[in-house]
Each structure stands twice: as structure tokens, then as C-alpha cells.
Scaffold this active site. Structure first.
Site, PDB file in Angstrom:
ATOM      1  N   ASP A  82      71.829   1.875  43.903  1.00 24.46           N
ATOM      2  CA  ASP A  82      70.701   1.375  43.115  1.00 24.46           C
ATOM      3  C   ASP A  82      69.852   0.416  43.966  1.00 24.46           C
ATOM      4  O   ASP A  82      70.382  -0.327  44.797  1.00 24.46           O
ATOM      5  CB  ASP A  82      71.330   0.608  41.928  1.00 24.46           C
ATOM      6  CG  ASP A  82      70.394   0.427  40.769  1.00 24.46           C
ATOM      7  OD1 ASP A  82      69.365   1.103  40.725  1.00 24.46           O
ATOM      8  OD2 ASP A  82      70.728  -0.394  39.881  1.00 24.46           O
ATOM      9  N   SER A 209      69.875  -0.863  29.023  1.00 31.21           N
ATOM     10  CA  SER A 209      70.656  -1.709  28.114  1.00 31.21           C
ATOM     11  C   SER A 209      69.767  -2.263  27.012  1.00 31.21           C
ATOM     12  O   SER A 209      68.633  -2.689  27.272  1.00 31.21           O
ATOM     13  CB  SER A 209      71.282  -2.883  28.875  1.00 31.21           C
ATOM     14  OG  SER A 209      72.229  -2.428  29.803  1.00 31.21           O
ATOM     15  N   ALA A 230      73.416  -1.354  33.041  1.00 34.70           N
ATOM     16  CA  ALA A 230      74.130  -2.393  33.791  1.00 34.70           C
ATOM     17  C   ALA A 230      74.486  -3.560  32.876  1.00 34.70           C
ATOM     18  O   ALA A 230      75.654  -3.889  32.678  1.00 34.70           O
ATOM     19  CB  ALA A 230      73.281  -2.882  34.962  1.00 34.70           C
ATOM     20  N   THR A 231      73.459  -4.191  32.294  1.00 38.93           N
ATOM     21  CA  THR A 231      73.667  -5.431  31.534  1.00 38.93           C
ATOM     22  C   THR A 231      74.696  -5.270  30.423  1.00 38.93           C
ATOM     23  O   THR A 231      75.601  -6.102  30.266  1.00 38.93           O
ATOM     24  CB  THR A 231      72.318  -5.881  30.928  1.00 38.93           C
ATOM     25  OG1 THR A 231      71.386  -6.056  31.993  1.00 38.93           O
ATOM     26  CG2 THR A 231      72.459  -7.182  30.169  1.00 38.93           C
TER      27      THR A 231
HETATM   28 ZN   LIG Z   1      66.738  -1.083  37.981  1.00 37.85          ZN
END
Ligand SMILES: [Zn+2]
Length: 283
Positions: A82, A209, A230-231
Site C-alpha cells: 500500500d 472503513s 485498515a482503520t
Molecule cells: Zn489509502
């Protein structure tokens, strides 16, 4: 099975009409549990690593753990790096063994973004690695200015960008942002549909998210394929461990806590896989 190319999985997902979660990982458990969730749902998954975390775990170890675990399951698993913000960072991901990398030149002027993205693509394609680019700028979900239409992906520029750079999939800005959101995001579905109609490459949603399920599912139906999470995954680890430690007897092993939080983390990824497959399509 051995690792599959992200591009292959995303093209299949676009044809079949489902989205694939790209789960941001940071250690062994975060990889293993995401892959276990995919196996239980019998659907593909993308394991994704932000290079800023390489101070905690070397990138090559993320690659070797993911390769080994992917070989033990029957569902397709892809691995992606990423947000490289430079040519050098993207090349270090390629050299560490990532079969797919992102070059994010989205905060640069258009011509500079084209140049750095095309340079990474030339290097990556020479060794069979896929590349994600970004046009428009996906900023910070907590900053109202970052969510405004000024940052949205322009369809004319996007066509030119994909054609001149050769990126394999494209991250677009359509009202999404990274991290927590200052307010409920409102995705621009007309823009997603136009970009889907004009571009041949799969489309990527960063900041997946906390976008409400109905909007994520509408984005799938409008043709988006890769949804970065991710979060919320990290929050699930944190909150699950906190509630365990709040009630755990003293002097227990940390390993006990890891076993306790496994199920909520696996269930979280399973719920995202199901949410991104609103019409119950098969892989
Ligand atoms: Zn990103």
C-alpha cells in the site's frame, strides 16, 4: 494455493459483480486471521501492507508469511504493498517480493504523478509486478477540506492517466478518506459509474472503513472492485484486546489474549467479505 495476482482477482471480481476487501496487516496474526476469514467464506482476499509499518516488521517477512499461509488454503490470496510515496519506496517493495505495489503520486501535480507512476510501472512490469496508481487525492477523513469535490477524480484526466502510465488498477477519490471520518461520507456514485464506464482497469476505494454498508454495496454495484480496510481492522484488534485485558486475571500469558481476540477479528473480516458481495456471487 500459491499467491495469485491482485489484478487477476480484481478483474474476476469486476466481471462477477463482487468486491474484494484489501485488509491492512501489521503482524503474523493480522495476516493469518484475514486469510482464515477468506477460507471460511470461500472467497478471495487481498493482504495489504503499508510500508510505514516496516519499522515494526520487515517487508520481506510480510511476504514470506503471506506466501506460506496462502499455500495452505484453497481460496485465492493476493498480496499488495500500500501507499509507496516515491519511486524508491515502490522499488523496495518489489525487491522485498511484493507481487503488487501502489505508487501514490496523488498529492503531486498531474504531470509529476504521471511521471512517477509510469516509471514505477516500467520497472514493475519488467519483473511481472502489478501496480496501483491514484488520481484525485484521497486525503484524511477527519479533514472536511480533504473530502470536498476539489479532490475528486476527474474522468477525463483519469482516462489520460491510465493510458499514459499503464497502471493495472486505479485508486479514485469519490468522497472517501483515510482513518476516522469527521462526518458520514457521501460517495459520488455518478462519478464512480462514469469512471467505470470509461476505464478498463479495476477501481480501488481507499478509506473503506466506516463507510456505511449500503454505500459500500452500491459502490460494488457501480463497478468498484478493491476496498481497502485498515482503520476498522486495527480498531477490532485494539478494542478486543482492551476488553480482554479489562477482565483478564493478572499473570496470564499474552498468548491467552491473542487466542481470545482471534474470533472477533476473524468475524470482522468475514463480515466485510459478505458485505462486499451483496448479490451473493461465487468466486
Ligand atoms: Zn489509502
Amino acid at each position: 494455493m500459491s499467491l495469485e495476482r491482485a489484478n487477476t482477482l480484481l478483474k474476476r471480481a469486476a466481471e462477477q459483480g463482487y468486491g474484494i476487501p484489501a485488509i491492512n496487516v501489521f503482524n503474523y496474526e493480522s495476516i493469518a486471521w484475514a486469510i482464515e476469514a477468506a477460507e471460511k467464506e470461500d472467497m478471495p482476499i487481498i493482504i495489504q501492507f503499508w510500508p510505514g509499518f516496516s519499522t515494526f516488521i520487515p517487508m520481506a517477512q510480510i511476504v514470506s508469511i503471506t506466501r506460506e499461509l496462502a499455500e495452505k488454503v484453497k481460496v485465492p490470496v493476493a498480496l499488495h504493498m500500500d501507499h509507496s510515496n516515491s519511486y524508491e519506496m515502490a522499488v523496495s517493495g518489489i525487491m522485498s517480493g511484493f507481487p503488487s505495489v501502489m505508487i501514490d503520486g496523488s498529492s503531486r501535480p498531474f504531470e509529476e504523478n504521471v511521471k512517477v507512476s509510469a516509471d514505477v510501472v516500467r520497472c514493475a512490469h519488467a519483473v511481472g509486478v502489478d501496480v496501483e496508481g491514484e488520481l484525485g487525492h484521497v486525503g484524511d477523513g477527519m479533514k472536511e477540506d480533504d473530502l470536498c469535490t476539489d479532490h475528486f477524480t476527474d474522468p477525463d484526466q483519469a482516462e489520460e492517466f491510465v493510458q499514459r502510465t499503464g497502471v493495472d488498477f486505479l485508486a479514485i477519490a469519490v468522497g472517501n478518506g483515510h482513518g476516522d471520518y469527521v462526518r458520514m461520507p457521501q460517495l459520488d456514485f455518478d462519478r464512480i459509474k462514469e469512471l467505470r464506464g470509461r476505464l478498463s482497469v479495476p477501481l480501488v476505494m481507499h478509506g473503506g472503513s466506516d463507510i456505511p454498508a449500503d454505500q459500500m454495496q452500491h459502490a460494488v454495484r457501480c463497478g468498484m472492485s478493491k476496498f481497502n480496510i485498515a482503520t476498522e481492522y486495527e480498531r477490532t484488534f485494539h478494542n478486543s484486546m482492551k476488553s480482554y485485558l479489562d477482565h483478564a486475571e493478572p499473570h496470564r500469558y499474552y498468548y491467552d489474549g491473542l487466542q481470545e481476540i482471534k474470533e472477533p477479528c476473524v468475524q470482522f473480516v468475514r463480515s466485510k467479505i459478505r458485505m462486499l458481495n451483496p448479490d451473493n456471487k461465487s468466486k
